[in-house]
Design a protein around this motif. Structure first.
Motif, PDB file in Angstrom:
ATOM      1  N   ASP A  47      -4.345   3.997 -14.896  1.00 32.35           N
ATOM      2  CA  ASP A  47      -5.491   4.895 -15.007  1.00 32.35           C
ATOM      3  C   ASP A  47      -6.824   4.161 -14.846  1.00 32.35           C
ATOM      4  N   SER A  48      -6.882   2.932 -15.298  1.00 33.73           N
ATOM      5  CA  SER A  48      -8.125   2.181 -15.280  1.00 33.73           C
ATOM      6  C   SER A  48      -8.617   1.841 -13.875  1.00 33.73           C
ATOM      7  N   VAL A  49      -7.740   1.916 -12.878  1.00 36.83           N
ATOM      8  CA  VAL A  49      -8.126   1.537 -11.515  1.00 36.83           C
ATOM      9  C   VAL A  49      -8.003   2.676 -10.518  1.00 36.83           C
ATOM     10  N   LYS A  50      -7.531   3.833 -10.944  1.00 38.17           N
ATOM     11  CA  LYS A  50      -7.389   4.960 -10.028  1.00 38.17           C
ATOM     12  C   LYS A  50      -8.728   5.321  -9.401  1.00 38.17           C
ATOM     13  N   GLY A  51      -8.689   5.542  -8.106  1.00 40.03           N
ATOM     14  CA  GLY A  51      -9.896   5.868  -7.375  1.00 40.03           C
ATOM     15  C   GLY A  51     -10.687   4.674  -6.913  1.00 40.03           C
ATOM     16  N   ARG A  52     -10.346   3.488  -7.398  1.00 38.81           N
ATOM     17  CA  ARG A  52     -11.061   2.271  -7.025  1.00 38.81           C
ATOM     18  C   ARG A  52     -10.178   1.281  -6.268  1.00 38.81           C
ATOM     19  N   PHE A  53      -8.905   1.201  -6.625  1.00 36.79           N
ATOM     20  CA  PHE A  53      -7.981   0.243  -6.016  1.00 36.79           C
ATOM     21  C   PHE A  53      -6.999   0.973  -5.110  1.00 36.79           C
ATOM     22  N   THR A  54      -6.564   0.290  -4.059  1.00 40.46           N
ATOM     23  CA  THR A  54      -5.560   0.821  -3.150  1.00 40.46           C
ATOM     24  C   THR A  54      -4.526  -0.254  -2.855  1.00 40.46           C
ATOM     25  N   ILE A  55      -3.271   0.057  -3.110  1.00 39.77           N
ATOM     26  CA  ILE A  55      -2.179  -0.849  -2.778  1.00 39.77           C
ATOM     27  C   ILE A  55      -1.549  -0.402  -1.463  1.00 39.77           C
ATOM     28  N   SER A  56      -1.185  -1.355  -0.628  1.00 37.77           N
ATOM     29  CA  SER A  56      -0.545  -1.049   0.642  1.00 37.77           C
ATOM     30  C   SER A  56       0.400  -2.183   1.005  1.00 37.77           C
ATOM     31  N   ASP A 100       2.670  -4.091   4.476  1.00 37.44           N
ATOM     32  CA  ASP A 100       2.974  -4.248   5.884  1.00 37.44           C
ATOM     33  C   ASP A 100       4.326  -4.937   5.953  1.00 37.44           C
ATOM     34  N   ASN A 101       5.371  -4.156   6.163  1.00 43.74           N
ATOM     35  CA  ASN A 101       6.719  -4.710   6.116  1.00 43.74           C
ATOM     36  C   ASN A 101       6.981  -5.697   7.249  1.00 43.74           C
ATOM     37  N   ALA A 102       6.399  -5.453   8.405  1.00 44.63           N
ATOM     38  CA  ALA A 102       6.601  -6.349   9.533  1.00 44.63           C
ATOM     39  C   ALA A 102       6.066  -7.746   9.239  1.00 44.63           C
ATOM     40  N   LYS A 103       4.952  -7.809   8.510  1.00 46.47           N
ATOM     41  CA  LYS A 103       4.340  -9.091   8.176  1.00 46.47           C
ATOM     42  C   LYS A 103       4.721  -9.595   6.792  1.00 46.47           C
ATOM     43  N   LYS A 104       5.498  -8.821   6.048  1.00 44.27           N
ATOM     44  CA  LYS A 104       5.890  -9.163   4.681  1.00 44.27           C
ATOM     45  C   LYS A 104       4.666  -9.427   3.808  1.00 44.27           C
ATOM     46  N   LEU A 105       3.743  -8.487   3.833  1.00 44.68           N
ATOM     47  CA  LEU A 105       2.504  -8.601   3.083  1.00 44.68           C
ATOM     48  C   LEU A 105       2.290  -7.377   2.204  1.00 44.68           C
ATOM     49  N   VAL A 106       1.738  -7.613   1.028  1.00 45.73           N
ATOM     50  CA  VAL A 106       1.262  -6.565   0.136  1.00 45.73           C
ATOM     51  C   VAL A 106      -0.217  -6.807  -0.109  1.00 45.73           C
ATOM     52  N   TYR A 107      -0.994  -5.738  -0.061  1.00 44.42           N
ATOM     53  CA  TYR A 107      -2.431  -5.843  -0.263  1.00 44.42           C
ATOM     54  C   TYR A 107      -2.864  -5.058  -1.493  1.00 44.42           C
ATOM     55  N   LEU A 108      -3.953  -5.501  -2.079  1.00 42.82           N
ATOM     56  CA  LEU A 108      -4.631  -4.733  -3.112  1.00 42.82           C
ATOM     57  C   LEU A 108      -6.114  -4.725  -2.775  1.00 42.82           C
ATOM     58  N   GLN A 109      -6.577  -3.599  -2.250  1.00 47.92           N
ATOM     59  CA  GLN A 109      -7.992  -3.425  -1.970  1.00 47.92           C
ATOM     60  C   GLN A 109      -8.677  -2.965  -3.244  1.00 47.92           C
ATOM     61  N   MET A 110      -9.668  -3.713  -3.696  1.00 48.06           N
ATOM     62  CA  MET A 110     -10.354  -3.441  -4.948  1.00 48.06           C
ATOM     63  C   MET A 110     -11.817  -3.152  -4.651  1.00 48.06           C
TER      64      MET A 110
END
Length: 111
Positions: free
Chosen positions: A61-70, A72-82
């Motif tokens: 709840d503390s980060v909803k609307g501000r953070f985005t997780i995504s 990329d399976n081809a690159k084996k990457l996970v992102y957290l846009q803050m």
């Protein structure tokens, strides 16, 4: 050898943005749900965001609307846009597939 390596942390002013990355190796990345956790001194490690193998995200709840997780399976990457970072977001951020953990990356939000 399984490795999860976080990067992208740093010092940012309140209201600023950072994008964290987690590079995975040694696993069949696409079959795992992934998550970002954070930890501050004297506190338990807490869940920030998660994403299923199919790409469905969920957030504290503390980060909803501000953070985005995504992911990329081809690159084996996970992102957290803050975005719109707050001082209380200051912590060491870790990525995990619930079996392995990265070494963490420091995020500091301060004027």
């Amino acid at each position: 050898q399984v490795r999860l390596v976080e990067s992208g942390g740093g010092l940012v002013q309140p209201g600023g943005s950072l994008r964290l990355s987690c590079a995975a190796s040694g696993i069949v990345f696409s079959i795992y749900a992934m998550a970002w956790y954070r930890q501050t001194p004297g506190m338990q490690r807490t869940l920030v965001a998660s994403i299923t193998r199919g790409g469905r995200p969920d957030y504290a709840d503390s980060v909803k609307g501000r953070f985005t997780i995504s992911r990329d399976n081809a690159k084996k990457l996970v992102y957290l846009q803050m975005n719109n970072l707050k001082p209380e977001d200051t912590a060491v951020y870790y990525c995990s597939n619930y079996e392995n953990w990265g070494q963490g990356t420091q995020v500091t939000v301060s004027s």
